[in-house]
Scaffold this motif. Sequence first.
Motif, PDB file in Angstrom:
ATOM      1  N   PRO A  75      -5.937   1.114  -7.434  1.00 13.75           N
ATOM      2  CA  PRO A  75      -5.994   1.238  -8.899  1.00 13.75           C
ATOM      3  C   PRO A  75      -5.640   2.654  -9.363  1.00 13.75           C
ATOM      4  N   LEU A  76      -5.050   2.750 -10.511  1.00 10.71           N
ATOM      5  CA  LEU A  76      -4.624   3.976 -11.184  1.00 10.71           C
ATOM      6  C   LEU A  76      -3.377   4.596 -10.554  1.00 10.71           C
ATOM      7  N   ILE A  77      -3.315   4.694  -9.240  1.00  4.52           N
ATOM      8  CA  ILE A  77      -2.210   5.424  -8.610  1.00  4.52           C
ATOM      9  C   ILE A  77      -1.139   4.510  -8.012  1.00  4.52           C
ATOM     10  N   GLY A  78      -1.402   3.217  -7.926  1.00  5.00           N
ATOM     11  CA  GLY A  78      -0.389   2.278  -7.434  1.00  5.00           C
ATOM     12  C   GLY A  78      -0.285   2.230  -5.917  1.00  5.00           C
ATOM     13  N   GLN A  79       0.949   2.073  -5.410  1.00  8.38           N
ATOM     14  CA  GLN A  79       1.193   1.915  -3.982  1.00  8.38           C
ATOM     15  C   GLN A  79       1.011   3.240  -3.242  1.00  8.38           C
ATOM     16  N   VAL A  80       0.236   3.194  -2.162  1.00 11.81           N
ATOM     17  CA  VAL A  80       0.007   4.371  -1.326  1.00 11.81           C
ATOM     18  C   VAL A  80       0.433   4.012   0.093  1.00 11.81           C
ATOM     19  N   ALA A  81       1.303   4.836   0.683  1.00 17.70           N
ATOM     20  CA  ALA A  81       1.777   4.585   2.047  1.00 17.70           C
ATOM     21  C   ALA A  81       0.627   4.756   3.027  1.00 17.70           C
ATOM     22  N   ALA A  82       0.361   3.713   3.815  1.00 18.54           N
ATOM     23  CA  ALA A  82      -0.727   3.765   4.784  1.00 18.54           C
ATOM     24  C   ALA A  82      -0.225   3.661   6.225  1.00 18.54           C
ATOM     25  N   ARG A  83       0.910   2.996   6.448  1.00 20.95           N
ATOM     26  CA  ARG A  83       1.416   2.781   7.809  1.00 20.95           C
ATOM     27  C   ARG A  83       1.621   4.117   8.525  1.00 20.95           C
ATOM     28  N   GLY A  84       1.042   4.205   9.727  1.00 16.26           N
ATOM     29  CA  GLY A  84       1.186   5.403  10.539  1.00 16.26           C
ATOM     30  C   GLY A  84       0.210   6.510  10.203  1.00 16.26           C
ATOM     31  N   GLN A  85      -0.566   6.349   9.142  1.00 14.85           N
ATOM     32  CA  GLN A  85      -1.526   7.373   8.729  1.00 14.85           C
ATOM     33  C   GLN A  85      -2.838   7.244   9.503  1.00 14.85           C
ATOM     34  N   THR A  86      -3.504   8.361   9.715  1.00  9.60           N
ATOM     35  CA  THR A  86      -4.872   8.333  10.218  1.00  9.60           C
ATOM     36  C   THR A  86      -5.788   8.171   9.009  1.00  9.60           C
ATOM     37  N   LYS A 162       3.362  -1.050  19.657  1.00  7.98           N
ATOM     38  CA  LYS A 162       4.177  -0.162  18.829  1.00  7.98           C
ATOM     39  C   LYS A 162       3.623   1.252  18.986  1.00  7.98           C
ATOM     40  N   ILE A 163       4.479   2.166  19.455  1.00  9.76           N
ATOM     41  CA  ILE A 163       4.094   3.569  19.631  1.00  9.76           C
ATOM     42  C   ILE A 163       5.112   4.424  18.888  1.00  9.76           C
TER      43      ILE A 163
END
Length: 191
Positions: A75-86, A162-163
């Motif tokens: 909410p408020l900020i929209g799409q946030v990239a999560a793939r590959g993130q800690t 997947k690495i």
Amino acid sequence: MSVARRPRSTILVLALLALSASGCSTYQPAPRSFAQAAVQPYRLDSGDRLRITVFEQPGLTNTYSVDQAGYIAFPLIGQVAARGQTLPALEGAIASQLKRGYLRDPDVTIEIDRYRPVFVMGEVGRPGQYSYVPGMTAQNAIAIAGGFTPRGNQRDVDVTRKINGRVMTGRTPVSSSVLAGDTIYVRERLF
């Protein structure tokens, strides 16, 4: 004439069988990066479900899933990239975007509500998709999938993982650790 040719043809057939059997073994032992991936911080990917808490903001605190494209819709900020993130990196990314005109000093914490599944295939009782649990080994996953069939190779398995964005397959002992998203394949034993 046929007696002299029989031994040669038998030897030729056996040699061809040996060559074809060795050609079936296309998988290599697991590369060193397999073991290294097991001790690295957990990296998010599609299928993970996250419990995101924004302190004193009940409207933002909720459970969010990482979609197939690798994003969460926040909410408020929209799409946030999560793939590959800690988890800490994603906490920081959400907090910094919330600071841009929405909250003065957002306190964001994230925990994994549900890991992406593991897939168990091949010579097991019930091949399919199963819930991942931290610390799971290939043998644990196989037990959940109904155990080995009578023809199943109980010594080692082929794991696809997947690495760093690359999909790799390697042969590992059944006692080796698996990660969320891994595919475990139990081969048929020869004898």
